[in-house]
Write a protein that holds these residues in place. Sequence first.
Motif, PDB file in Angstrom:
ATOM      1  N   ARG A  49      -4.261  18.708  60.171  1.00  0.00           N
ATOM      2  CA  ARG A  49      -5.584  19.304  60.346  1.00  0.00           C
ATOM      3  C   ARG A  49      -5.517  20.298  61.491  1.00  0.00           C
ATOM      4  N   LEU A  50      -6.044  21.479  61.240  1.00  0.00           N
ATOM      5  CA  LEU A  50      -6.029  22.545  62.233  1.00  0.00           C
ATOM      6  C   LEU A  50      -7.454  22.933  62.600  1.00  0.00           C
ATOM      7  N   THR A  94      -4.604  34.794  67.980  1.00  0.00           N
ATOM      8  CA  THR A  94      -3.190  34.430  68.041  1.00  0.00           C
ATOM      9  C   THR A  94      -2.948  33.513  69.233  1.00  0.00           C
ATOM     10  N   ARG A  95      -2.387  32.356  68.934  1.00  0.00           N
ATOM     11  CA  ARG A  95      -2.011  31.372  69.953  1.00  0.00           C
ATOM     12  C   ARG A  95      -0.813  30.598  69.436  1.00  0.00           C
ATOM     13  N   ARG A  96      -0.232  29.772  70.292  1.00  0.00           N
ATOM     14  CA  ARG A  96       0.835  28.885  69.819  1.00  0.00           C
ATOM     15  C   ARG A  96       0.252  27.920  68.793  1.00  0.00           C
ATOM     16  N   LEU A  97       1.037  27.585  67.786  1.00  0.00           N
ATOM     17  CA  LEU A  97       0.568  26.687  66.740  1.00  0.00           C
ATOM     18  C   LEU A  97       0.049  25.374  67.321  1.00  0.00           C
ATOM     19  N   ALA A  98       0.703  24.856  68.358  1.00  0.00           N
ATOM     20  CA  ALA A  98       0.294  23.578  68.956  1.00  0.00           C
ATOM     21  C   ALA A  98      -1.167  23.606  69.411  1.00  0.00           C
ATOM     22  N   GLU A  99      -1.687  24.767  69.774  1.00  0.00           N
ATOM     23  CA  GLU A  99      -3.065  24.866  70.235  1.00  0.00           C
ATOM     24  C   GLU A  99      -4.076  24.752  69.093  1.00  0.00           C
ATOM     25  N   PHE A 100      -3.620  24.865  67.855  1.00  0.00           N
ATOM     26  CA  PHE A 100      -4.492  24.738  66.694  1.00  0.00           C
ATOM     27  C   PHE A 100      -4.568  23.304  66.163  1.00  0.00           C
ATOM     28  N   MET A 101      -3.717  22.417  66.646  1.00  0.00           N
ATOM     29  CA  MET A 101      -3.695  21.045  66.144  1.00  0.00           C
ATOM     30  C   MET A 101      -4.945  20.305  66.585  1.00  0.00           C
ATOM     31  N   ARG A 102      -5.539  19.568  65.651  1.00  0.00           N
ATOM     32  CA  ARG A 102      -6.756  18.810  65.975  1.00  0.00           C
ATOM     33  C   ARG A 102      -6.435  17.577  66.806  1.00  0.00           C
TER      34      ARG A 102
END
Length: 59
Positions: free
Chosen positions: A7-8, A39-47
Amino acid sequence: MVEAFVRLLCPECGKDWEDGPTDLPGHRENFNCPNCHATRRLAEFMRTERDLELVKQFE
C-alpha cells in the motif's frame, strides 16, 4: 499462489493506491506519484513498515 501487494500513500497529495512489489523500483530509488508527480524515495510512499519490508524482500 497468493499475490503480494504493498500500500502506497503520496506524502504530497494524499493519493493512496496498491501496487505489486515486483512492479516497483528499489526502496532507496526515486519514485513519482502517478497523481501529482511528486518525486521522493520510494520508502517515503510506504504506508506502513510492513509494506516497506515487503518491498525490501523483493529487491
